[in-house]
Enzyme design. Structure first.
Site, short mmCIF file in Angstrom:
data_model
loop_
_atom_site.label_atom_id
_atom_site.label_comp_id
_atom_site.label_asym_id
_atom_site.label_seq_id
_atom_site.Cartn_x
_atom_site.Cartn_y
_atom_site.Cartn_z
CG HIS A 177 -1.72 -1.26 1.35
ND1 HIS A 177 -2.76 -1.57 0.51
CD2 HIS A 177 -1.57 -2.32 2.19
CE1 HIS A 177 -3.25 -2.76 0.84
NE2 HIS A 177 -2.54 -3.24 1.85
CB ILE A 225 10.84 3.90 6.24
CG1 ILE A 225 9.53 3.10 6.08
CG2 ILE A 225 10.71 4.96 7.33
CD1 ILE A 225 8.35 3.87 5.52
CB THR A 226 13.47 8.84 4.51
OG1 THR A 226 13.02 8.86 3.15
CG2 THR A 226 14.69 9.75 4.66
CB CYS A 250 2.64 14.45 8.68
SG CYS A 250 2.03 14.05 10.32
CG LEU A 251 1.70 12.72 3.84
CD1 LEU A 251 1.02 11.85 2.77
CD2 LEU A 251 3.14 12.28 4.00
CG LEU A 305 27.79 20.15 -18.00
CD1 LEU A 305 26.63 21.12 -17.89
CD2 LEU A 305 28.18 19.64 -16.64
N GLY A 306 27.10 17.76 -22.22
CA GLY A 306 27.58 16.66 -23.04
C GLY A 306 28.03 15.50 -22.16
CD GLU A 315 6.37 13.70 1.90
OE1 GLU A 315 5.13 13.80 1.96
OE2 GLU A 315 7.11 13.61 2.88
P1 TGC Z 1 -9.72 10.75 1.65
O1 TGC Z 1 -10.87 9.82 1.82
O2 TGC Z 1 -9.71 11.73 0.53
O3 TGC Z 1 -9.50 11.55 3.02
C1 TGC Z 1 -9.47 10.89 4.28
C2 TGC Z 1 -9.51 11.97 5.34
O4 TGC Z 1 -8.28 12.71 5.31
C3 TGC Z 1 -8.54 14.08 4.96
N1 TGC Z 1 -7.46 14.50 4.04
C4 TGC Z 1 -6.51 15.33 4.43
N2 TGC Z 1 -6.28 15.97 5.60
C5 TGC Z 1 -5.19 16.75 5.68
N3 TGC Z 1 -4.34 16.91 4.64
C6 TGC Z 1 -4.51 16.27 3.47
N4 TGC Z 1 -3.64 16.41 2.47
C7 TGC Z 1 -5.63 15.44 3.32
N5 TGC Z 1 -6.13 14.65 2.31
C8 TGC Z 1 -7.25 14.09 2.78
C9 TGC Z 1 -9.90 14.09 4.29
O5 TGC Z 1 -10.51 15.35 4.43
C10 TGC Z 1 -10.61 13.00 5.07
O6 TGC Z 1 -11.01 13.52 6.32
P2 TGC Z 1 -12.36 13.02 7.04
O7 TGC Z 1 -12.49 13.86 8.25
O8 TGC Z 1 -13.45 13.23 6.03
O9 TGC Z 1 -12.12 11.57 7.34
O10 TGC Z 1 -8.41 9.92 1.61
P3 TGC Z 1 -8.00 8.70 0.73
O11 TGC Z 1 -7.68 7.58 1.62
O12 TGC Z 1 -8.99 8.47 -0.38
O13 TGC Z 1 -6.62 9.22 0.11
C11 TGC Z 1 -6.50 10.26 -0.70
C12 TGC Z 1 -5.08 10.32 -1.30
C13 TGC Z 1 -4.89 9.31 -2.41
C14 TGC Z 1 -4.94 11.73 -1.87
C15 TGC Z 1 -4.02 10.07 -0.19
O14 TGC Z 1 -4.07 8.78 0.26
C16 TGC Z 1 -2.62 10.37 -0.66
O15 TGC Z 1 -2.17 11.51 -0.56
N6 TGC Z 1 -1.84 9.33 -1.14
C17 TGC Z 1 -0.43 9.50 -1.43
C18 TGC Z 1 0.37 8.77 -0.36
C19 TGC Z 1 1.61 9.53 0.03
O16 TGC Z 1 1.79 10.69 -0.29
N7 TGC Z 1 2.47 8.88 0.78
C20 TGC Z 1 3.63 9.52 1.30
C21 TGC Z 1 4.33 8.67 2.31
S1 TGC Z 1 5.52 9.55 3.27
C22 TGC Z 1 6.81 9.81 2.23
O17 TGC Z 1 6.79 9.54 1.08
C23 TGC Z 1 7.98 10.44 2.85
S2 TGC Z 1 9.30 10.74 1.80
C24 TGC Z 1 10.13 11.79 2.81
C25 TGC Z 1 11.45 12.26 2.36
O18 TGC Z 1 12.43 11.48 2.36
O19 TGC Z 1 11.56 13.49 2.11
P1 FAD Z 2 2.27 2.71 -6.16
O1 FAD Z 2 1.27 3.33 -5.28
O2 FAD Z 2 2.26 1.24 -6.32
O3 FAD Z 2 2.15 3.39 -7.60
C1 FAD Z 2 2.75 2.82 -8.78
C2 FAD Z 2 2.30 3.67 -9.97
O4 FAD Z 2 0.86 3.62 -10.08
C3 FAD Z 2 2.68 5.15 -9.82
O5 FAD Z 2 3.05 5.68 -11.05
C4 FAD Z 2 1.36 5.80 -9.36
O6 FAD Z 2 1.27 7.17 -9.74
C5 FAD Z 2 0.33 4.95 -10.10
N1 FAD Z 2 -0.98 4.96 -9.43
C6 FAD Z 2 -1.28 4.52 -8.18
N2 FAD Z 2 -2.57 4.72 -7.91
C7 FAD Z 2 -3.11 5.31 -9.02
C8 FAD Z 2 -4.42 5.78 -9.35
N3 FAD Z 2 -5.45 5.71 -8.49
N4 FAD Z 2 -4.61 6.32 -10.58
C9 FAD Z 2 -3.57 6.42 -11.46
N5 FAD Z 2 -2.33 5.99 -11.20
C10 FAD Z 2 -2.10 5.44 -9.99
N6 FAD Z 2 7.11 6.42 2.61
C11 FAD Z 2 6.95 6.64 3.94
O7 FAD Z 2 5.90 6.35 4.51
N7 FAD Z 2 7.97 7.21 4.68
C12 FAD Z 2 9.15 7.56 4.12
O8 FAD Z 2 10.03 8.09 4.81
C13 FAD Z 2 9.34 7.33 2.73
N8 FAD Z 2 10.54 7.61 2.17
C14 FAD Z 2 10.77 7.24 0.85
C15 FAD Z 2 12.06 7.38 0.32
C16 FAD Z 2 12.31 6.99 -0.99
C17 FAD Z 2 13.70 7.09 -1.52
C18 FAD Z 2 11.26 6.50 -1.80
C19 FAD Z 2 11.51 6.13 -3.24
C20 FAD Z 2 9.99 6.35 -1.29
C21 FAD Z 2 9.73 6.71 0.06
N9 FAD Z 2 8.48 6.51 0.64
C22 FAD Z 2 8.28 6.75 1.98
C23 FAD Z 2 7.41 5.82 -0.11
C24 FAD Z 2 6.66 6.71 -1.08
O9 FAD Z 2 5.81 7.60 -0.42
C25 FAD Z 2 5.88 5.80 -2.03
O10 FAD Z 2 6.84 5.19 -2.87
C26 FAD Z 2 4.85 6.55 -2.85
O11 FAD Z 2 3.80 7.02 -2.04
C27 FAD Z 2 4.26 5.68 -3.99
O12 FAD Z 2 3.90 4.41 -3.53
P2 FAD Z 2 4.42 3.09 -4.32
O13 FAD Z 2 5.88 3.23 -4.53
O14 FAD Z 2 3.91 1.92 -3.60
O15 FAD Z 2 3.75 3.20 -5.75
#
Ligand code: TGC
Ligand code: FAD
Length: 384
Positions: free
Chosen positions: A135, A162-163, A238-239, A338-339, A363
């Site tokens: 997930h 996870i970073t 947080c995101l 930069l070739g 993110e």
């Molecule tokens: P959804 O049903 O739309 O919403 C559930 C509840 O959450 C609220 N909500 C938010 N609240 C605050 N900020 C936001 N950005 C919010 N987005 C939604 C919403 O209002 C609702 O509240 P309530 O009271 O009605 O329950 O949520 P969903 O489960 O359908 O998901 C929507 C979606 C796809 C946009 C969300 O799951 C998403 O953003 N997915 C992307 C996952 C992601 O960004 N993962 C990041 C992992 S951390 C990471 O990558 C760290 S890298 C760090 C580094 O090294 O720099």
């Molecule tokens: P998937 O969700 O499997 O997606 C695969 C492809 O399908 C993508 O192109 C996506 O855009 C597409 N896709 C998915 N759903 C849909 C849809 N509904 N419609 C159209 N296209 C879709 N996570 C943490 O929690 N903490 C961290 O600290 C953290 N650090 C990270 C550090 C690194 C270096 C990397 C690479 C990732 C890190 N992540 C972290 C995880 C990161 O947040 C996830 O990789 C990211 O959210 C995408 O999830 P996934 O890789 O499982 O891709």
């Protein structure tokens, strides 16, 4: 790189913060960052160094070790750190936005006093566990479970990608409880059943450690649960903060690529002339400066909205998506200027380009942020 005189909109304090972080990057990071990235090693004592310059939790109150600064200052710090390397900005943004922010926002007073000052100084390294092997883009479907056991709980499941997982002292982890609520848990290194294997062989963010958080029936006392959050709003809020920082950080990487390409093009001669005198190279450089300027304006306006508590998650998504894509395009074009020299570590461009391939995915992927904008403007959810 201030083509539109945006710096006139900043205070003397903001300029000082920007300059002091840039000075740190030039002195402490740039001389060796290529070796660390080539060797897949972290910069030694990085978190403590970031704590010393005030880059950890700069927007949190001073009472808890934060800097008491505004969102523009936070953005500028992220920009300057990523001018050095995305791994440096990643370390600071995970610690600030994904570990300190949830403890500050949703933690008890005891949790804030126990963890925030240590995290602000970089004496503790934090990680954030939301993504799981099955997930990523859909974290609400998570399998990690927090089940009642006597006076406390048992945590089981795993988080992936996870970073800072391999080096973290604590992890803020998100899990579903028996009532299907999403709970935030502070897991400490040393708890029985908690392990953090490293993810090896990355081609991206090589100066940062990435790994798993594995929970094998880890006993969690009530004191380790964040009391003030029980839904996806917790991790998603947080995101918002981290994505905002990335929108600024990406500008830093793009500026370094642009400036490197400009200097090279002015100095490199082919057919008896500087390659900067050829229209095709000027097109690349002119488009880079245009796109960087647009991204700067987007980030600046977002900072003002954030300062007024008016920035919406969808506005933040637009800036993260646009600015990271912009930076990746700039890096790709700059590499071509930069070739062959563009592929070696003597220049920073290829390193930035490979880092940005992660930044455009973590993110929230490029696609997910587009769908967030789509939902915001049409009212229809196209995720599922
Ligand atoms: P959804 O049903 O739309 O919403 C559930 C509840 O959450 C609220 N909500 C938010 N609240 C605050 N900020 C936001 N950005 C919010 N987005 C939604 C919403 O209002 C609702 O509240 P309530 O009271 O009605 O329950 O949520 P969903 O489960 O359908 O998901 C929507 C979606 C796809 C946009 C969300 O799951 C998403 O953003 N997915 C992307 C996952 C992601 O960004 N993962 C990041 C992992 S951390 C990471 O990558 C760290 S890298 C760090 C580094 O090294 O720099
Ligand atoms: P998937 O969700 O499997 O997606 C695969 C492809 O399908 C993508 O192109 C996506 O855009 C597409 N896709 C998915 N759903 C849909 C849809 N509904 N419609 C159209 N296209 C879709 N996570 C943490 O929690 N903490 C961290 O600290 C953290 N650090 C990270 C550090 C690194 C270096 C990397 C690479 C990732 C890190 N992540 C972290 C995880 C990161 O947040 C996830 O990789 C990211 O959210 C995408 O999830 P996934 O890789 O499982 O891709």
């Amino acid at each position: 790189m201030d083509y539109y005189q945006i710096e006139e909109l900043w205070s003397a304090e903001h300029l000082l913060i920007r300059d002091s972080v840039r000075a740190f990057i030039k002195k402490d990071i740039l001389p060796d960052i290529d070796s660390y990235a080539q060797d897949h090693q972290e910069v030694p004592q990085l978190m403590k160094k970031l704590g010393t310059i005030g880059a950890l939790g700069p927007f949190l109150p001073e009472t808890y070790g934060g800097g008491g600064l505004d969102q523009l200052a936070y953005g500028l710090i992220m920009q300057e750190l990523e001018y050095g390397d995305s791994a440096i900005r990643s370390a600071a943004s995970v610690q600030s936005s994904l570990v300190m922010f949830p403890i500050f926002q949703y933690g008890s007073e005891e949790q804030k006093r126990k963890y925030l000052p240590l995290l602000a100084k970089g004496e503790y390294i934090g990680s954030f566990g939301l993504t799981e092997p099955n997930h990523g883009s859909d974290p609400a479907a998570m399998d990690t479970r927090l089940l009642v056991d006597g006076d406390g709980y048992r945590l089981s499941g795993s988080k992936m990608w996870i970073t800072n997982a391999p080096s973290c002292d604590i992890a803020v982890v998100w899990a579903r409880d028996e009532a299907h609520k999403i709970r935030g848990i502070i897991v400490e290194r040393g708890m029985e059943g908690f392990s953090t294997p490293e993810t090896l062989h990355k081609w991206s963010l090589r100066a940062s450690k990435t790994g798993e958080l594995v929970f094998d029936q880890v006993y969690i006392s009530k004191e380790q649960i964040l009391p003030a959050v029980q839904s996806m709003k917790g991790p998603l809020s947080c995101l918002n903060s981290a994505r905002y920082g990335i929108a600024w950080g990406a500008i830093g990487a793009a500026v370094d690529c642009y400036q490197t390409a400009l200097k090279y093009a002015q100095e490199r001669k082919q057919f008896g002339k500087a390659i900067a005198s050829f229209q095709l190279q000027q097109k690349k450089l002119a488009e880079m400066v245009t796109e960087i300027t647009k991204a700067q304006l987007l980030a600046w306006r977002l900072a003002m909205l954030k300062n007024e508590n008016k920035a919406t998650p969808a506005q933040i998504s637009m800036a993260k998506r646009n600015n990271v894509h912009m930076a990746l395009q700039v890096a790709r074009e700059a590499r071509q200027v930069l070739g062959a020299m563009g592929i070696v570590g003597d220049y920073s461009i290829m390193r930035h380009m490979m880092n940005l391939e992660s930044v455009i995915t973590y993110e929230g992927t490029h696609d997910i942020h587009l769908l967030i904008t789509g939902q915001d403007i049409t009212g229809f959810n196209a995720f599922n």
